[in-house]
Design a protein around this motif. Structure first.
Motif, PDB file in Angstrom:
ATOM      1  N   GLU A  31       0.791  -1.233   0.000  1.00 35.48           N
ATOM      2  CA  GLU A  31       0.000   0.000   0.000  1.00 35.48           C
ATOM      3  C   GLU A  31       0.824   1.285   0.000  1.00 35.48           C
ATOM      4  OE1 GLU A  31      -2.992  -0.649   3.012  1.00 35.48           O
ATOM      5  OE2 GLU A  31      -4.036  -2.060   1.693  1.00 35.48           O
ATOM      6  N   PRO A  32       1.914   1.413   0.775  1.00 38.83           N
ATOM      7  CA  PRO A  32       2.676   2.663   0.730  1.00 38.83           C
ATOM      8  C   PRO A  32       3.319   2.948  -0.631  1.00 38.83           C
ATOM      9  CG  PRO A  32       3.251   1.395   2.687  1.00 38.83           C
ATOM     10  CD  PRO A  32       2.405   0.514   1.815  1.00 38.83           C
ATOM     11  N   PHE A  33       3.412   1.937  -1.481  1.00 36.24           N
ATOM     12  CA  PHE A  33       4.067   2.076  -2.780  1.00 36.24           C
ATOM     13  C   PHE A  33       3.072   1.966  -3.938  1.00 36.24           C
ATOM     14  CE2 PHE A  33       6.932   0.380   0.383  1.00 36.24           C
ATOM     15  CZ  PHE A  33       7.915   1.353   0.380  1.00 36.24           C
ATOM     16  N   ASN A  54       3.198 -21.505 -10.453  1.00 35.05           N
ATOM     17  CA  ASN A  54       2.245 -20.409 -10.534  1.00 35.05           C
ATOM     18  C   ASN A  54       2.978 -19.111 -10.838  1.00 35.05           C
ATOM     19  OD1 ASN A  54      -0.316 -21.661  -9.761  1.00 35.05           O
ATOM     20  ND2 ASN A  54       0.721 -22.057  -7.828  1.00 35.05           N
ATOM     21  N   VAL A  55       2.219 -18.115 -11.234  1.00 33.11           N
ATOM     22  CA  VAL A  55       2.785 -16.799 -11.504  1.00 33.11           C
ATOM     23  C   VAL A  55       2.037 -15.750 -10.685  1.00 33.11           C
ATOM     24  CG1 VAL A  55       1.328 -16.288 -13.517  1.00 33.11           C
ATOM     25  CG2 VAL A  55       3.575 -15.240 -13.328  1.00 33.11           C
ATOM     26  N   VAL A  56       2.786 -14.755 -10.236  1.00 36.34           N
ATOM     27  CA  VAL A  56       2.229 -13.612  -9.515  1.00 36.34           C
ATOM     28  C   VAL A  56       2.714 -12.354 -10.223  1.00 36.34           C
ATOM     29  CG1 VAL A  56       2.226 -12.336  -7.334  1.00 36.34           C
ATOM     30  CG2 VAL A  56       2.217 -14.850  -7.309  1.00 36.34           C
ATOM     31  N   VAL A  57       1.803 -11.410 -10.464  1.00 30.89           N
ATOM     32  CA  VAL A  57       2.150 -10.135 -11.075  1.00 30.89           C
ATOM     33  C   VAL A  57       1.589  -9.025 -10.193  1.00 30.89           C
ATOM     34  CG1 VAL A  57       1.929  -8.643 -13.113  1.00 30.89           C
ATOM     35  CG2 VAL A  57       2.067 -11.138 -13.397  1.00 30.89           C
ATOM     36  N   ILE A  58       2.467  -8.118  -9.761  1.00 36.03           N
ATOM     37  CA  ILE A  58       2.061  -6.970  -8.954  1.00 36.03           C
ATOM     38  C   ILE A  58       2.448  -5.717  -9.727  1.00 36.03           C
ATOM     39  CG2 ILE A  58       2.316  -5.762  -6.756  1.00 36.03           C
ATOM     40  CD1 ILE A  58       3.195  -8.495  -5.554  1.00 36.03           C
ATOM     41  N   ARG A  65       9.101   2.937  -7.505  1.00 35.63           N
ATOM     42  CA  ARG A  65       8.218   2.446  -6.433  1.00 35.63           C
ATOM     43  C   ARG A  65       8.325   0.932  -6.275  1.00 35.63           C
ATOM     44  NH1 ARG A  65       2.834   5.676  -5.341  1.00 35.63           N
ATOM     45  NH2 ARG A  65       3.719   7.761  -5.318  1.00 35.63           N
ATOM     46  N   ALA A  66       8.473   0.212  -7.372  1.00 35.87           N
ATOM     47  CA  ALA A  66       8.637  -1.238  -7.295  1.00 35.87           C
ATOM     48  C   ALA A  66       9.908  -1.589  -6.528  1.00 35.87           C
ATOM     49  CB  ALA A  66       8.666  -1.848  -8.699  1.00 35.87           C
ATOM     50  N   ARG A  67      11.007  -0.910  -6.854  1.00 36.56           N
ATOM     51  CA  ARG A  67      12.275  -1.152  -6.150  1.00 36.56           C
ATOM     52  C   ARG A  67      12.149  -0.792  -4.671  1.00 36.56           C
ATOM     53  NH1 ARG A  67      14.959   1.898 -10.537  1.00 36.56           N
ATOM     54  NH2 ARG A  67      15.605   0.332 -12.051  1.00 36.56           N
ATOM     55  N   ALA A  68      11.536   0.359  -4.405  1.00 32.98           N
ATOM     56  CA  ALA A  68      11.393   0.804  -3.019  1.00 32.98           C
ATOM     57  C   ALA A  68      10.570  -0.186  -2.209  1.00 32.98           C
ATOM     58  CB  ALA A  68      10.765   2.196  -2.971  1.00 32.98           C
ATOM     59  N   TRP A  69       9.510  -0.739  -2.812  1.00 37.41           N
ATOM     60  CA  TRP A  69       8.712  -1.757  -2.107  1.00 37.41           C
ATOM     61  C   TRP A  69       9.564  -2.995  -1.813  1.00 37.41           C
ATOM     62  CZ3 TRP A  69       7.574  -6.505  -4.614  1.00 37.41           C
ATOM     63  CH2 TRP A  69       6.896  -7.419  -3.807  1.00 37.41           C
ATOM     64  N   TYR A  70      10.215  -3.536  -2.856  1.00 32.66           N
ATOM     65  CA  TYR A  70      10.978  -4.774  -2.667  1.00 32.66           C
ATOM     66  C   TYR A  70      12.075  -4.588  -1.618  1.00 32.66           C
ATOM     67  CZ  TYR A  70      13.103  -9.242  -3.540  1.00 32.66           C
ATOM     68  OH  TYR A  70      13.577 -10.522  -3.374  1.00 32.66           O
ATOM     69  N   ALA A  90      12.023 -14.205  -8.936  1.00 36.24           N
ATOM     70  CA  ALA A  90      11.278 -12.944  -8.891  1.00 36.24           C
ATOM     71  C   ALA A  90      12.096 -11.862  -9.574  1.00 36.24           C
ATOM     72  CB  ALA A  90      10.975 -12.555  -7.450  1.00 36.24           C
ATOM     73  N   PHE A  91      11.412 -10.963 -10.269  1.00 30.73           N
ATOM     74  CA  PHE A  91      12.105  -9.874 -10.940  1.00 30.73           C
ATOM     75  C   PHE A  91      11.176  -8.681 -11.083  1.00 30.73           C
ATOM     76  CE2 PHE A  91      10.373 -12.762 -14.070  1.00 30.73           C
ATOM     77  CZ  PHE A  91       9.730 -11.939 -14.982  1.00 30.73           C
ATOM     78  N   LEU A  92      11.784  -7.527 -11.296  1.00 34.54           N
ATOM     79  CA  LEU A  92      11.069  -6.295 -11.576  1.00 34.54           C
ATOM     80  C   LEU A  92      11.288  -5.961 -13.043  1.00 34.54           C
ATOM     81  CD1 LEU A  92      12.225  -4.191  -8.473  1.00 34.54           C
ATOM     82  CD2 LEU A  92      10.203  -5.667  -8.670  1.00 34.54           C
ATOM     83  N   VAL A  93      10.244  -5.503 -13.706  1.00 32.62           N
ATOM     84  CA  VAL A  93      10.354  -5.168 -15.124  1.00 32.62           C
ATOM     85  C   VAL A  93       9.492  -3.946 -15.418  1.00 32.62           C
ATOM     86  CG1 VAL A  93       8.521  -6.783 -15.809  1.00 32.62           C
ATOM     87  CG2 VAL A  93      10.235  -6.103 -17.479  1.00 32.62           C
TER      88      VAL A  93
END
Length: 123
Positions: A31-33, A54-58, A65-70, A90-93
């Protein structure tokens, strides 16, 4: 530009108490991100190759913001609840922007390929 945290979860052992605790707590870390689940497991229809797991997409409003959350203390605190029990990647894209067209990417790839020196002909 929109960014995504994507996880491929494999060898899920079933409902482990730590994984349940992770699921109970993850939303508060997002939520903060401004993170939002877009895909969270569910039925998959594999059309090419194999996809065990399984796959998860957020979704996040930006890569920052993605980096700051992780990297956040709150998420790092709960992360082992999942990673100790589920094998995953897991990765950010970063997503594509408005007006994206794959033809422009193909054109850039063709220019790069055309700019490479040709291999000498075999004799």
């Amino acid at each position: 530009m929109t960014a995504y945290a994507i996880a491929h979860l494999r060898n899920h052992p079933g409902p482990h108490p730590d994984v349940i605790a992770y699921l109970e707590r993850i939303q508060d870390t997002l939520e903060p991100f401004a993170g939002r689940f877009r895909v969270h497991g569910g039925p998959m229809e594999v059309r090419e190759g194999e996809w065990p797991g399984n796959v998860v997409v957020i979704e996040f409003p930006s890569m920052e913001r993605a980096r700051a959350w992780y990297d956040s203390e709150a998420y790092q605190e709960i992360l082992p609840l999942r990673t100790d029990h589920i094998d995953s990647t897991a990765f950010l894209v970063e997503g594509v922007g408005p007006g994206y067209h794959p033809r422009r990417k193909a054109e850039a790839m063709r220019r790069a390929a055309d700019a490479r020196p040709s291999a000498p002909a075999a004799s």
